[in-house]
Design an enzyme around this catalytic site. Structure first.
Site, PDB file in Angstrom:
ATOM      1  CB  SER A 184      39.883  99.783 115.205  1.00 47.45           C
ATOM      2  OG  SER A 184      39.800  99.390 116.649  1.00 47.45           O
ATOM      3  CD  GLN A 185      40.425  95.373 118.544  1.00 43.39           C
ATOM      4  OE1 GLN A 185      40.009  96.202 118.304  1.00 43.39           O
ATOM      5  NE2 GLN A 185      40.269  94.586 119.742  1.00 43.39           N
ATOM      6  N   GLY A 192      45.660  80.238 111.891  1.00 41.02           N
ATOM      7  CA  GLY A 192      44.844  80.185 110.762  1.00 41.02           C
ATOM      8  C   GLY A 192      43.506  79.639 110.567  1.00 41.02           C
ATOM      9  CG  LEU A 193      42.362  76.869 113.917  1.00 40.28           C
ATOM     10  CD1 LEU A 193      42.408  76.504 115.177  1.00 40.28           C
ATOM     11  CD2 LEU A 193      42.100  75.662 112.857  1.00 40.28           C
ATOM     12  N   GLY A 194      40.729  80.994 112.254  1.00 41.31           N
ATOM     13  CA  GLY A 194      39.782  81.913 112.022  1.00 41.31           C
ATOM     14  C   GLY A 194      39.783  82.193 110.379  1.00 41.31           C
ATOM     15  CB  VAL A 197      39.365  81.813 116.968  1.00 42.26           C
ATOM     16  CG1 VAL A 197      40.416  80.508 117.359  1.00 42.26           C
ATOM     17  CG2 VAL A 197      38.882  81.705 115.764  1.00 42.26           C
ATOM     18  CE1 TYR A 215      36.725  90.584 110.991  1.00 45.12           C
ATOM     19  CE2 TYR A 215      36.300  88.811 109.263  1.00 45.12           C
ATOM     20  CZ  TYR A 215      36.211  89.459 110.738  1.00 45.12           C
ATOM     21  OH  TYR A 215      35.641  88.771 111.663  1.00 45.12           O
TER      22      TYR A 215
END
Lengths: 240, 280
Positions: free
Chosen positions: B253-254, B226-228, B218, B259
């Protein structure tokens, strides 16, 4: 190693030919003649369904196991779809009499019909039409950047002979031939050992493997859900 | 081929810049992807950057040969022969693969798939900016992503450069390519609209059991809204609708936490992803 030819006909034929045809032991010590194909049309979906069952392999990563620890039979039409959308499909065939499970070795003994009778069967090369499907592997790729290997399997009676490794090596060769070098494989612990022996390792970029298990933090009354093996995956809530 | 050294991962600075932009896979350093030439490419980019102004950067990229074979064999003996050989085998292999697909596909299932694969397109967010311009953020899964826009977006989030031809092929052969575009229309003005690619996610799949999500990004100036999250959720919903149960991704990792909040689990039941290590 047979570099170009896809039919790997081993050198066991002359040796067998010298012994009497009645001398067939339970344990096949010499490598079986194999036909390794990368042509998806050589795979018969119902034979493949049977192979999945023989190898107790499921297409779901978290399969539902019955009381014997066996997975449920795979959907043939879904399997057909999966096959036609896989970028690489590798199938391994061998002579039907060599592919029997240990329980039915009695059949092998009865095949000898006298000095000359067995000769034709022995020298006939294995083809996908006259051979039995004993190994399989496939990969899904975007044919540009990445690929994922799925469902590599060999029937139990022929395991441990390097056939699985040859399947993986063939898949890799097909993919690198198309310029794809980022090849992944999802593995349980046991499968991980197999893939490690095939030249796979942990991601050099240090990424974390994550799978969708649908354990969402905010449950919604109108959420849809599907079963994937024994996991119930909740669909994320749709917002306006 | 005798090449001792293996691949060099992208420098840490690139990863840090990618902050909340999820994950990208390109384990071979900057273009070209061949390990032995990662070094020579650095020279090339350095030279290019010296010569060109930033504004003309895109145009220069276009002029660079898209095929890695060109640089791959520059300075090697039999350069032309190798290139011809590669092209020859490539055409044979691609022809072979095409024939196979025709043999295996059945007409009824293709028709059914076409019905189901009607692309989605809807407006996610609409707001009016202080200067009267109306901005809509539109989600579309039709795969109408321009590869040059995508390359520019990847640059913005700080990802390593990948060959355009490979990017284009990857988009073409992905099962779903979900994109977010920002469409700006001045109030009262009809017809003229500014359309910009601000986000993308794509997934490869065998259409039946497995899907892997790659390349989620994004635009940094649109992050944090909140688009992702919306991108991924819609993608998952699409996959689950088709009864595709194994949805996997490989997260930096970040972004693991990002997810996890969307319903993903790291290494579920000990399942790990392994990658091929080319050994020459």
């Amino acid at each position: 190693m047979a570099a170009v030819a896809t039919s790997a006909y081993s050198s066991c034929i002359p040796a067998n030919f010298l012994h009497s045809p009645l001398k067939i032991t339970n344990q096949i010590s010499s490598p079986p003649p194999l036909y390794i194909s990368t042509n998806p049309s050589h795979v018969n979906p119902s034979h493949l369904q049977h192979l999945y069952a023989l190898c107790n392999h499921s297409c779901h990563r978290f399969p539902k196991l019955d009381s014997d620890g066996r997975v449920e039979l795979i959907d043939v039409s879904k399997l057909r779809t999966a096959l036609s959308n896989s970028s690489v499909v590798v199938s391994v065939f061998t002579k039907p009499e060599l592919a029997n499970d240990l329980s039915s070795t009695a059949e092998v003994g009865t095949r000898s019909m006298g000095i000359g009778g067995n000769w034709i069967q022995r020298v006939m090369p294995v083809t996908p039409d006259n051979g039995k499907l004993v190994g399989f592997g496939r990969a899904v790729s975007d044919l540009g950047l990445t690929a994922s290997i799925y469902d590599v399997m060999v029937i139990p009676s022929l395991q441990g002979r390097g056939i699985g490794r040859r399947i993986v090596q063939r898949i890799i060769r097909m993919l690198t031939g198309k310029g794809v070098y980022d090849i992944s494989a999802l593995c349980s612990e046991k499968e991980g050992l197999f893939f490690k022996a095939c030249g796979f390792g942990e991601d050099i970029l240090g990424s974390t493997t994550m799978m969708y298990t649908g354990t969402s933090s905010c449950p919604d009354a109108h959420q849809t859900a599907i079963y994937a093996g024994r996991k119930l995956l909740l669909s994320p809530p749709s917002r306006q | 081929m005798k090449i001792g050294n293996v691949l060099s991962p992208p420098p840490a600075s690139l990863r840090a810049a990618a902050a909340a932009a999820a994950h990208c896979r390109y384990p071979y350093g900057p273009w070209p992807h061949h390990p032995i030439l990662a070094v020579s490419h650095n020279h090339i980019t350095a030279f290019m950057q010296q010569q060109q102004l930033p504004a003309r950067h895109d145009k220069m990229e276009n002029r660079l040969p898209l095929s890695p074979h060109h640089i791959l064999h520059a300075g090697c003996r039999n350069a032309k022969v190798s290139r011809l050989k590669a092209a020859f085998w490539e055409s044979i292999r691609s022809g072979f693969m095409k024939n196979n697909t025709i043999q295996v596909t059945e007409s009824p299932s293709t028709i059914q798939e076409e019905e189901e694969m009607l692309p989605d397109e809807f407006v996610l967010v609409e707001k009016t900016l202080p200067d009267g311009v109306v901005e809509q953020i539109v989600y579309s899964s039709g795969g109408d992503v321009d590869v040059y826009d995508l390359q520019a977006l990847c640059d913005k989030v700080g990802w390593p450069r990948r060959p355009l031809s490979k990017l284009a092929a990857a988009l073409r052969n992905s099962y779903t390519v979900a994109a977010l575009h920002s469409i700006r229309k001045s109030a009262g003005e009809e017809g003229s609209a500014d359309k910009k690619l601000i986000g993308m996610a794509r997934a490869t799949s065998d259409h039946a059991f497995n899907a892997t999500i790659w390349d989620v990004l994004v635009d940094p100036s649109y992050q944090g809204q909140g688009l992702g999250k919306a991108l991924i959720e819609k993608l998952i919903r699409t996959l689950l609708q088709r009864d595709i149960g194994n949805i996997t991704l490989f997260a930096d990792s970040q972004v693991v936490e990002f997810y996890e909040n969307l319903g993903f689990e790291a290494d579920p039941e000990g399942i790990k992803g392994m990658f091929w290590y080319p050994r020459y």
